[in-house]
Design a protein around this motif. Structure first.
Motif, PDB file in Angstrom:
ATOM      1  N   GLN A  50      38.469  51.249  44.126  1.00  0.00           N
ATOM      2  CA  GLN A  50      38.026  51.092  42.738  1.00  0.00           C
ATOM      3  C   GLN A  50      36.507  51.069  42.625  1.00  0.00           C
ATOM      4  O   GLN A  50      35.945  50.394  41.768  1.00  0.00           O
ATOM      5  CB  GLN A  50      38.640  49.830  42.104  1.00  0.00           C
ATOM      6  CG  GLN A  50      40.140  49.916  41.967  1.00  0.00           C
ATOM      7  CD  GLN A  50      40.731  48.767  41.197  1.00  0.00           C
ATOM      8  OE1 GLN A  50      40.004  47.880  40.749  1.00  0.00           O
ATOM      9  NE2 GLN A  50      42.035  48.772  41.030  1.00  0.00           N
ATOM     10  N   GLU A  52      34.483  53.660  41.629  1.00  0.00           N
ATOM     11  CA  GLU A  52      34.482  55.029  41.115  1.00  0.00           C
ATOM     12  C   GLU A  52      33.099  55.658  41.189  1.00  0.00           C
ATOM     13  O   GLU A  52      32.959  56.844  41.469  1.00  0.00           O
ATOM     14  CB  GLU A  52      34.988  55.052  39.672  1.00  0.00           C
ATOM     15  CG  GLU A  52      36.436  54.647  39.511  1.00  0.00           C
ATOM     16  CD  GLU A  52      36.607  53.146  39.371  1.00  0.00           C
ATOM     17  OE1 GLU A  52      35.579  52.445  39.325  1.00  0.00           O
ATOM     18  OE2 GLU A  52      37.762  52.692  39.326  1.00  0.00           O
ATOM     19  N   ALA A 122      40.408  44.436  41.815  1.00  0.00           N
ATOM     20  CA  ALA A 122      39.001  44.704  41.539  1.00  0.00           C
ATOM     21  C   ALA A 122      38.158  43.506  41.943  1.00  0.00           C
ATOM     22  O   ALA A 122      38.546  42.356  41.766  1.00  0.00           O
ATOM     23  CB  ALA A 122      38.804  45.011  40.059  1.00  0.00           C
TER      24      ALA A 122
END
Length: 199
Positions: A50, A52, A122
């Motif tokens: 995660q 990105e 996350a």
């Protein structure tokens, strides 16, 4: 085995294989293709975590910009391009296979959200962008390594300039009118006396 673990092991195996082929391939074109595969695989792993911004930046910056420089270096190695063009069909299966593996990797990573496969938790709160968190870490906790990387890049740039420097100033090709005025006709034109040849 969970889907996330299987995808990570798949990407890790491809990354190890690509990294080994980069340093063991005798042909620089093959090494560059495997380096592109390694960058794509690393970007997929970053997307799984995660992160990105790091994943997309790795693919866009390295594959889109740095790989162009690598290809220029490969082109400057004085390779026999006629031989490479003759071997195009020999490299086509390898290039096609690596391209399909890259598409498969991106599909597995990006399709995991579409199929509602749970990924890793996350590390930041839901309302905060990881790009902002990355920037805050770079200028606070990791400012010394960040500046050290900048100094290393500066040293590399200076080294590239020094290696390509060819000596003193080059002679100008611009004509000098003052030297042209002092030239006489006998210095410019010379009449040659040649004997006449008859059949």
């Amino acid at each position: 085995m969970e889907f996330q673990t299987a995808v990570f092991l798949f990407l890790a195996a491809i990354l190890i294989y690509a990294a080994l082929r980069v340093i063991t391939a005798r042909n620089p074109v093959t090494a560059v293709l495997h380096l592109m595969l390694a960058f794509f695989t690393t970007g997929g792993i970053w997307l799984m975590m995660q992160a990105e911004f790091l994943g997309i930046a790795l693919i866009v910056v390295y594959v889109g910009a740095v790989m162009v420089l690598f290809l220029f270096v490969v082109m400057m190695l004085d390779l026999n391009f006629d031989q490479l063009r003759q071997g195009f069909w020999r490299y086509l299966p390898l290039g096609a296979m690596l391209g399909l593996v890259m598409v498969l990797e991106m599909g597995l990573v990006l399709g995991s959200k579409y199929f509602q496969v749970p990924l890793s938790e996350a590390a930041v709160e839901p309302g905060i962008s990881n790009t902002r968190e990355l920037g805050a870490l770079l200028v606070t906790d990791y400012v010394f390594p960040f500046e050290l990387a900048a100094v290393i890049l500066l040293v590399g740039m200076v080294a590239a300039v020094v290696l390509t420097f060819r000596g003193g100033p080059k002679r100008s090709r611009v004509p000098n009118p003052s030297t042209q005025l002092y030239v006489k006709a006998k210095d410019r034109v010379r009449v040659l006396q040649m004997p006449v040849e008859k059949d």
